[in-house]
Scaffold this motif. Structure first.
Motif, PDB file in Angstrom:
ATOM      1  N   PHE A 137     -16.542   2.862   3.893  1.00 48.22           N
ATOM      2  CA  PHE A 137     -15.397   2.243   4.545  1.00 48.22           C
ATOM      3  C   PHE A 137     -14.551   1.401   3.590  1.00 48.22           C
ATOM      4  N   GLY A 138     -14.913   1.432   2.307  1.00 45.51           N
ATOM      5  CA  GLY A 138     -14.030   0.836   1.312  1.00 45.51           C
ATOM      6  C   GLY A 138     -14.416  -0.511   0.768  1.00 45.51           C
ATOM      7  N   MET A 139     -15.603  -1.058   1.120  1.00 42.69           N
ATOM      8  CA  MET A 139     -15.967  -2.368   0.590  1.00 42.69           C
ATOM      9  C   MET A 139     -16.127  -2.288  -0.920  1.00 42.69           C
ATOM     10  N   GLY A 140     -15.449  -3.194  -1.608  1.00 41.39           N
ATOM     11  CA  GLY A 140     -15.481  -3.187  -3.064  1.00 41.39           C
ATOM     12  C   GLY A 140     -14.437  -2.266  -3.667  1.00 41.39           C
ATOM     13  N   LYS A 141     -13.659  -1.603  -2.821  1.00 38.13           N
ATOM     14  CA  LYS A 141     -12.633  -0.685  -3.304  1.00 38.13           C
ATOM     15  C   LYS A 141     -11.250  -1.236  -2.975  1.00 38.13           C
ATOM     16  N   ARG A 142     -10.230  -0.586  -3.540  1.00 39.17           N
ATOM     17  CA  ARG A 142      -8.855  -1.035  -3.340  1.00 39.17           C
ATOM     18  C   ARG A 142      -8.438  -0.966  -1.868  1.00 39.17           C
ATOM     19  N   SER A 143      -8.978   0.016  -1.130  1.00 38.39           N
ATOM     20  CA  SER A 143      -8.597   0.133   0.279  1.00 38.39           C
ATOM     21  C   SER A 143      -8.971  -1.120   1.063  1.00 38.39           C
ATOM     22  N   MET A 144     -10.150  -1.680   0.807  1.00 37.84           N
ATOM     23  CA  MET A 144     -10.549  -2.912   1.482  1.00 37.84           C
ATOM     24  C   MET A 144      -9.723  -4.092   0.987  1.00 37.84           C
ATOM     25  N   GLU A 145      -9.418  -4.105  -0.291  1.00 38.33           N
ATOM     26  CA  GLU A 145      -8.565  -5.172  -0.818  1.00 38.33           C
ATOM     27  C   GLU A 145      -7.212  -5.169  -0.127  1.00 38.33           C
ATOM     28  N   GLU A 146      -6.655  -3.988   0.110  1.00 37.60           N
ATOM     29  CA  GLU A 146      -5.362  -3.907   0.787  1.00 37.60           C
ATOM     30  C   GLU A 146      -5.442  -4.453   2.211  1.00 37.60           C
ATOM     31  N   ARG A 147      -6.550  -4.181   2.886  1.00 38.54           N
ATOM     32  CA  ARG A 147      -6.726  -4.710   4.240  1.00 38.54           C
ATOM     33  C   ARG A 147      -6.770  -6.237   4.226  1.00 38.54           C
ATOM     34  N   ILE A 148      -7.476  -6.793   3.245  1.00 37.26           N
ATOM     35  CA  ILE A 148      -7.574  -8.254   3.146  1.00 37.26           C
ATOM     36  C   ILE A 148      -6.211  -8.850   2.811  1.00 37.26           C
ATOM     37  N   LYS A 149      -5.472  -8.203   1.928  1.00 37.63           N
ATOM     38  CA  LYS A 149      -4.125  -8.686   1.578  1.00 37.63           C
ATOM     39  C   LYS A 149      -3.220  -8.683   2.809  1.00 37.63           C
ATOM     40  N   ARG A 279       5.191 -11.730  -5.049  1.00 36.10           N
ATOM     41  CA  ARG A 279       4.234 -10.668  -4.720  1.00 36.10           C
ATOM     42  C   ARG A 279       2.939 -11.289  -4.214  1.00 36.10           C
ATOM     43  N   SER A 280       2.158 -10.481  -3.520  1.00 34.61           N
ATOM     44  CA  SER A 280       0.900 -10.973  -2.953  1.00 34.61           C
ATOM     45  C   SER A 280      -0.185 -11.043  -4.027  1.00 34.61           C
ATOM     46  N   PRO A 281      -1.082 -11.994  -3.929  1.00 34.99           N
ATOM     47  CA  PRO A 281      -2.216 -12.051  -4.855  1.00 34.99           C
ATOM     48  C   PRO A 281      -3.098 -10.809  -4.711  1.00 34.99           C
ATOM     49  N   CYS A 282      -3.710 -10.394  -5.799  1.00 36.12           N
ATOM     50  CA  CYS A 282      -4.651  -9.274  -5.768  1.00 36.12           C
ATOM     51  C   CYS A 282      -5.856  -9.624  -6.641  1.00 36.12           C
TER      52      CYS A 282
END
Length: 434
Positions: A137-149, A279-282
């Protein structure tokens, strides 16, 4: 009743207590570490302040050393205090100390089920399953980071609606943290006004049934660990851990920054220099923001949200530091004592980001940092929590300046309560747009 009759009764009771204590001490616990003398049936519970349990247990370690025996009723527990002994147990002998101990506050509900409270082969299978599922489901990946952002921007938008007026951030932070778990479990987030979402938050400590058939390949297997009860209790574990720990840490962190505006000013400078305002933090920013990284670690160390973790047990009879710990012995790891160990932190009683910075201002790890526990029972969601804390706090400080309602020196950073968890005192503050 005459005096002689009363004396006889008291004498009989005294002899009975002495015999019970003698029999109790003669059980198969003859080579346990020393500790305070227990009372029959009551153990050592009258020798601690229940409202200040952590403080009382730490105080006992000053008398009996980093490893001592403490009786919860008639059952002995071994308390571990200080970085050195915690490392030897939880890391160097991780397998032997990986059992899950009794946890009366939830044991009647959990029955040893779920990732947090489970043990043995069931726990191992559930943990492997959860890790694999989280990765899918993306934990530790960019997809999860995008959800958090995305959630961070929703949180900032909700904060803007306060229009600089005093408010309590608890509800908003809980919504943000819980929504991240919702995206993992349900595949979607919820608006903060959604009635079902609000019910979910209100029932976060209750059991509910999943509307899913994840275990439907397994329902006819009598030996499976994947069934409705197990999966629902595992989901409750995830929601509680993913909502309460992150939101409480952020709530404590904002209060700490209100108390230390000079630290907030340094964070603003680093955010403006590395990210700017457009821009948003990443997570790529984290390696270029050592001060923010140090502050986040120090918030977790100082706030000490889970000061004693969840009790462990030893999985087999072992010799440890010259004592014999039988299989099933309850272990209470005082994680807070590693994070306040004066041999590991120069100023452990004060909030000091330099605990995680070297002489050149670069981020420096410290093995005594055990906010996520250690060893086999280290927190399953550590990487997710780190991502949330960094993106949420950085996004808030990128957009706002914190304003206290009282002089900073008057802000009380001591917890409202400190037992199994440390809860920050309720407070209000203002957010001024930058």
């Amino acid at each position: 009743m005459d005096f002689s009759g009363t004396l006889s009764i008291l004498l009989a009771m005294s002899i009975t207590c002495v015999l019970l204590l003698s029999l109790w001490k003669r059980k198969n616990w003859s080579n346990l570490p020393p500790g305070p003398t227990p009372l029959p049936f009551l153990g050592n519970m009258l020798q601690v302040e229940v409202k200040e349990l952590i403080k009382s247990l730490r105080k006992l370690s000053e008398t009996y050393g980093p490893m001592y025996t403490f009786y919860l009723g008639s059952r002995p527990c071994v308390v571990l205090s200080g970085y050195k002994v915690l490392k030897e147990a939880l890391i160097d002998k991780a397998e032997e100390f990986s059992g899950r101990g009794d946890f009366p506050a939830v044991q009647m509900w959990s029955n040893g089920n779920g990732i947090v409270y489970g043990t043995g082969e069931r726990w191992r299978q559930l943990r492997r399953f959860a890790i694999a599922t989280f990765k899918n489901f993306g934990m530790g990946k960019r997809s999860m980071e995008e959800r958090i952002k995305e959630e961070a921007q929703v949180l900032v938008a909700e904060f803007r609606k306060t229009e600089g007026k005093p408010f309590d951030p608890t509800f908003f932070l809980s919504c943000a943290g819980s929504n991240i778990i919702c995206t993992l479990v349900f595949g979607e987030r919820f608006e903060y006004t959604d009635e079902k979402f609000l019910v979910l938050l209100n029932l976060i400590n209750s059991n509910w049934k999943l509307m899913s058939s994840t275990w439907g390949q397994e329902k006819n297997n009598p030996h499976t660990h994947f069934n409705e009860e197990t999966m629902s209790k595992t989901t409750v574990n995830l929601f509680f851990a993913g909502t309460e720990t992150v939101s409480s840490t952020l709530r404590y962190g904002l209060l700490i920054l209100l108390r230390h505006p000079e630290i907030e000013a340094k964070l603003h400078e680093e955010i403006d220099r590395v990210i700017g305002s457009h821009r948003s933090p990443c997570m790529e920013d984290r390696s270029r923001m050592p001060y923010m990284d140090a502050v986040l670690h120090e918030i977790q160390r100082f706030a000490d949200i889970v000061p004693m973790g969840v009790p462990h047990t030893v999985t087999r009879d072992i010799e440890f530091r010259g004592y014999t710990l039988p299989e099933g012995m309850n272990i209470i790891p005082l994680l807070c004592t590693a994070q306040a160990d004066p041999t590991q932190f120069k100023n452990p009683d004060c909030f000091d980001p330099s605990h995680f910075l070297d002489e050149n201002g670069r981020f420096r790890r410290n093995d005594a940092f055990m906010a996520f526990s250690a060893g086999k029972r280290v927190c399953l969601g550590e990487s997710l929590a780190i991502m949330e804390l960094f993106i949420f706090l950085t996004s808030i400080l990128q957009s706002f300046t914190l304003q206290a309602l009282v002089p900073p020196a008057e802000i009380d950073l001591s917890p409202e309560s400190s037992g199994l968890g440390s809860i920050p005192r309720p407070y209000q503050f203002c957010l001024l747009p930058r």
